[in-house]
Design a protein around this motif. Structure first.
Motif, mmCIF file in Angstrom:
data_model
loop_
_atom_site.group_PDB
_atom_site.id
_atom_site.type_symbol
_atom_site.label_atom_id
_atom_site.label_comp_id
_atom_site.label_asym_id
_atom_site.label_seq_id
_atom_site.Cartn_x
_atom_site.Cartn_y
_atom_site.Cartn_z
ATOM 1 N N PRO A 151 0.508 -1.289 0.058
ATOM 2 C CA PRO A 151 0.020 -0.398 0.440
ATOM 3 C C PRO A 151 0.705 1.661 0.263
ATOM 4 O O PRO A 151 0.306 2.622 -0.780
ATOM 5 C CB PRO A 151 -0.569 -0.413 1.326
ATOM 6 N N PHE A 182 -4.340 -8.238 -5.880
ATOM 7 C CA PHE A 182 -5.520 -7.687 -4.529
ATOM 8 C C PHE A 182 -4.969 -5.823 -3.985
ATOM 9 O O PHE A 182 -5.707 -5.637 -3.733
ATOM 10 C CB PHE A 182 -5.177 -8.809 -3.085
ATOM 11 N N GLU A 183 -3.035 -5.833 -4.148
ATOM 12 C CA GLU A 183 -2.772 -4.955 -3.124
ATOM 13 C C GLU A 183 -3.249 -3.718 -4.235
ATOM 14 O O GLU A 183 -4.034 -2.483 -3.391
ATOM 15 C CB GLU A 183 -1.013 -4.845 -3.223
ATOM 16 N N THR A 184 -3.294 -3.501 -5.297
ATOM 17 C CA THR A 184 -3.812 -3.024 -6.399
ATOM 18 C C THR A 184 -4.855 -1.835 -6.299
ATOM 19 O O THR A 184 -5.097 -0.914 -6.788
ATOM 20 C CB THR A 184 -2.881 -2.818 -7.836
ATOM 21 N N ARG A 185 -5.561 -4.085 -6.031
ATOM 22 C CA ARG A 185 -7.229 -2.951 -6.338
ATOM 23 C C ARG A 185 -7.284 -2.903 -5.310
ATOM 24 O O ARG A 185 -8.623 -1.841 -5.128
ATOM 25 C CB ARG A 185 -8.437 -4.679 -6.301
ATOM 26 N N ARG A 186 -6.940 -2.656 -3.543
ATOM 27 C CA ARG A 186 -7.136 -1.933 -2.698
ATOM 28 C C ARG A 186 -7.342 -0.290 -2.790
ATOM 29 O O ARG A 186 -7.244 0.272 -1.788
ATOM 30 C CB ARG A 186 -6.372 -2.361 -1.347
ATOM 31 N N PHE A 242 -7.586 7.388 1.728
ATOM 32 C CA PHE A 242 -7.116 5.567 1.762
ATOM 33 C C PHE A 242 -5.354 6.511 2.274
ATOM 34 O O PHE A 242 -5.020 5.685 2.776
ATOM 35 C CB PHE A 242 -6.790 5.020 0.276
#
Length: 252
Positions: A151, A182-186, A242
């Motif tokens: 992140p 997963f991390e990029t979608r966050r 975020f």
């Protein structure tokens, strides 16, 4: 430096030195690298194109370029583009310097510092593309926190990418591909561009291949090529929230 930045800087786990350099290699490192080095000791220019002899149509960053084969190939392919390459591993840097000198490339700048320092130095919205090819996968679960994609780095990518800019990622390690998705979608504003399997099974146009990729294929591993586009317009408020949460996080 914030606590998060302190923690990330301390988390550099890659090798910085390998075999002893030959005399000619050491001389190339001493003579050529200072001329091409990104001046992190100075404030970044408002127009990042000022780093280059020509006025580049766009600027791209490659993180962890290894021996520089891909970086040199792309720089020769697109002399109108400015390329910044980051590689703390001394032996890889020497190989890249040799390719740059051999091919007479005038559109490349380099840094042997940790990529986090370079990302934090760059002006906002200054890059059209960030490339991360076959990073150290840290396959054991207890080491996943050492992976470069996370992140904090993705928030840095979002800051320095122009709207419509892209993050290119390649790996032959399935768990790292899943991790990156997963991390990029966050991160609000990043969009995976794939619409069909071929979009991640086939490399990008003009792809020269890499030695590591060839080894992975020989050993039966299947590479994946992911493209994420930074499109902040619809997610600007969500991304700001975020980022505020990320900056306030206590890394301890």
């Amino acid at each position: 430096m914030t606590p998060l930045e302190d923690a990330r800087d301390a988390a550099f786990f890659g090798r910085r030195k390998g075999k002893a350099l030959r005399a000619g290699q050491a001389e190339r490192l001493r003579q050529l690298l200072p001329r091409l080095a990104v001046p992190l000791h100075e404030p970044a220019p408002t127009d990042l194109g000022a780093l280059f002899r020509h006025a580049p149509t766009e600027i791209r960053l490659e993180i962890g370029f290894g021996g520089g084969e891909h970086l040199a190939h792309r720089a020769a392919e697109r002399p109108d583009v400015g390329f910044i390459g980051v590689e703390p591993f001394v032996n890889g840097m020497v190989k890249a310097l040799g390719l740059i000198e051999e091919r007479g490339l005038a559109n490349v700048r380099l840094s042997d510092r940790d990529a986090i320092a370079v990302l934090d130095w760059l002006p906002s919205a200054s890059l059209q593309r960030i490339v991360l090819l076959y990073p150290d996968p840290w396959p054991k679960k207890r080491h996943w926190k050492r992976r470069f994609v996370g992140p904090d780095t993705l928030a840095r990518f979002a800051r320095v990418l122009r709207p419509g800019g892209e993050f290119h990622f390649a790996s032959d390690i399935e768990s790292y591909v899943d991790w990156t998705l997963f991390e990029t979608r966050r991160v609000p504003g990043f969009r995976w561009t794939a619409t069909r399997p071929q979009d991640w099974r086939q490399p990008w146009t003009g792809w020269p291949g890499t030695r590591y990729e060839a080894k992975a294929i020989r050993e039966g591993r299947v590479p994946a090529y992911l493209t994420f586009r930074w499109e902040p317009d619809g997610d600007r408020m969500a991304f700001d929230e975020f980022n505020d949460t990320l900056r306030s996080r206590d890394p301890s």
